[in-house]
Every structure is written in C-alpha cells, then in structure tokens.
Design an enzyme around this catalytic site. Sequence first.
Site, short mmCIF file in Angstrom:
data_model
loop_
_atom_site.label_atom_id
_atom_site.label_comp_id
_atom_site.label_asym_id
_atom_site.label_seq_id
_atom_site.Cartn_x
_atom_site.Cartn_y
_atom_site.Cartn_z
N GLU A 43 19.90 -6.21 2.85
CA GLU A 43 20.91 -6.87 2.01
C GLU A 43 21.37 -8.20 2.62
O GLU A 43 22.51 -8.62 2.46
CB GLU A 43 22.12 -5.95 1.78
CG GLU A 43 21.84 -4.73 0.94
CD GLU A 43 21.77 -5.02 -0.55
OE1 GLU A 43 21.93 -6.19 -0.94
OE2 GLU A 43 21.54 -4.08 -1.33
N SER A 90 12.82 0.43 -0.89
CA SER A 90 13.54 1.69 -0.69
C SER A 90 13.27 2.62 -1.87
O SER A 90 13.34 2.21 -3.03
CB SER A 90 15.04 1.43 -0.56
OG SER A 90 15.32 0.67 0.59
N GLY A 133 23.25 10.08 30.44
CA GLY A 133 21.86 10.43 30.21
C GLY A 133 21.66 11.29 28.97
O GLY A 133 20.62 11.18 28.30
#
Length: 384
Positions: A367, A161, A344
Amino acid sequence: MSDTSSVLLSEQEVMIRDAARKVAQEVVAATAAERDRAGAWPRSELKAVGELGFLGMHVPEEYGGSDATFVEYCLAITEFAAADAGFATILHVHNGLAGVVAHAGTDAQKRKYLPGMASGETIVAGLLTEPQAGSDTGAFRTTARREGEHYVLNGSKQFISNGNEAGVGICIAAITETPEGRKGPSLFIVDPRAPGYNVTRVEEKLGQRSAHVAAIQLDDHRVPAENLIGEEGAGYKRVMSMLSEGRIGIAAVACGVARAALEAAVQYAKEREAYGGPIINLQGVAFDLADMATRVDVAFQYMLHAARLQAAGVPCAKEASIAKLYASEIAEKVCSDAIQIHGGYGYLTDFPVERYYRDARVTKIYEGTSHIQKVIIARSLSGR
C-alpha cells in the site's frame, strides 16, 4: 493491560471491536503459528469469520453485508492483526475490493457478486500491481481489447494478494483500439476459473505466510463487457480514491501486530526471573517496555484519527500517509524490541514474537512504501 480507548468509542464501535477480538483470539490465533509454518490458507477460519459478517464490512445489508463504518472496520482489522497479521491482510484486501463493487458497480454486478463476497463464499483478489508498476500507479501495462461483447485482457500481474485462492478478481487494464485511441486504465471483474487466468507462481515470503501472494499472467483472458466497473478509462481515478482507505487499513494491521508483540513482551517480563525477581523490575527492561507502549498507543490513536476523517468524507491523504508511515515503522521497532526482551527465546519459533517481527516487516512496503508516504507528506507541506 488496561484499555482506556473504549472511553472514546461509541457503544457500537466497542461491540464490533469486542466481537472481532473474541473470534480472532478463539479461532484465528489458535491456528496462526501452525498455518505460518505450513504456509496454509486459512479456509476454515475465513468461513467462521465470514459467518459473523467480517468479510462483508463494506457491503450493504441488502446484499448480506454488515455495512460497518470505516472506524468500526479499522477496529476489527486491528483485532484480527493482533491474532494473525496475515489473516488481517486477507480480510483487508477482500473487504476493500468488495467495497469497490459496492460503491462503483452496477446493480446487476452488485446482485451477482456482493452476496458471495459478504458471506466469504467468494474471496476477492485485486489484480493491480505489475512487475514494473507498484507505487507508480501510472505505469500499468496490462491491456484490454474490445471484441464484440467481451474485453480481451493481456498482461502480467505481480504480488497479487489472494490471487491463487480467489473466486473473483478486480483487475485494472488500459483499454486499447477504440475510435478515440488508447484510453486510460479501467477496472474489470474477472473470473479466475476462466481460460487465460494463469497463476504462474505462489510467492515464498518472509512473513504473513498464510496470506498467499501470487503472480498472475493474463493471456487472452476474455471478460464479458458487462463486467466493466464504471466507465471506460475511470479505473485510475477509482484506484487513487482507494489509497487513503487502504493505507489507514494497513496502519490498523501494523497497530494490531505491534500491540500483540508488546503484550507478549510484558507477559514474558513478568514471568521471567533474573537477579532475584521478574525482569520487568529491571529499569532497562521497564524503560524499553514504556517506550514500546508509548509508540503503540500513539500509532493506534493517530490511526483512529485518520479513520474518523476518512469516515466523515474529509480529504485525508496526508493523514492516511502519516498513519501508515508511523504505525508500520513502530511495528517493526516494537516487534524487534519484543524479541530482545525475550532474549534467546525470542529468536525461537516456540515464542510468537519472531512471527510478529516477520509479519510486521511488510507493512512498511505494501500500500505504498515508507518512502512513498514521506513523498506524499512532504508534498502536502509544500502545497502540491
């Protein structure tokens, strides 16, 4: 929707939560859909949030941070996740790693790195996970070889990250070739701009698309010896100490995105008409919303319980795993139900619930996967 949770929060906790909610909705939410479509890094949004102290929540005030309590931090992460779960993940990774330097770094490391981390001028990446080592934290293969006043790092890191956007990284590597032989994993502060730090791939992901995740190859990446965090071989212990805090933080992310999905579903059910009135008046829809609200409230309250234990210094590995497991599981369910209530339209990118659903899915993985959380909970029951 009414918010009775404020009754149980301190005045300071409410103030921080509300400040986070304001900037999250006014700054982060406004660009979330566009950034999701483009996979764009939230540079200006991070700057705005950093100016308010939310990038230095684990940093002491003397270094420019806000030095928030862990409960205050989790409340803020929940609010940012309700606006954009990917943005909240960026904040969570950054703050957690800044906290490592704040708690375990030398005075010189703190002076050098913490002010930039607190302001957001320097974003942090955690070079922990490897292609063969995720939840199995004992399987790290990246090595660090001492050469004079430097360590030379070699290895592959995966799912990192902030890895391609960071100004500084925290890397775990096993020190080799010492008089005592190979030592356990150690933590180093690395410079992504230095030779040998190579971003080999920025991953294309299902959700949280503005929270960049990269593959990093370290090839003879030289790190000054003064960038070792703590003692040689102490990295594994430090990583393990981060797990409960990290998992409760992901529970906060899951709570935030689930709440956003619930609020969107309620709003749509009030506005959408069928069979002579708003569909919220239909028992089937109303019961679905009631189930969703129950799950969101229970997940949030248990996350806060775990956060308070962590803040008080009470060992809470089991509670952190329960919080993460339950919040992430209900987040996917609530977001799926929100799409169903939209019919929808929920499947279209015109409405935010499809993004919430994609963003929520990864909370069951990073994690520690849901299976890993169940292993930890089960071991606590058997006394292991």
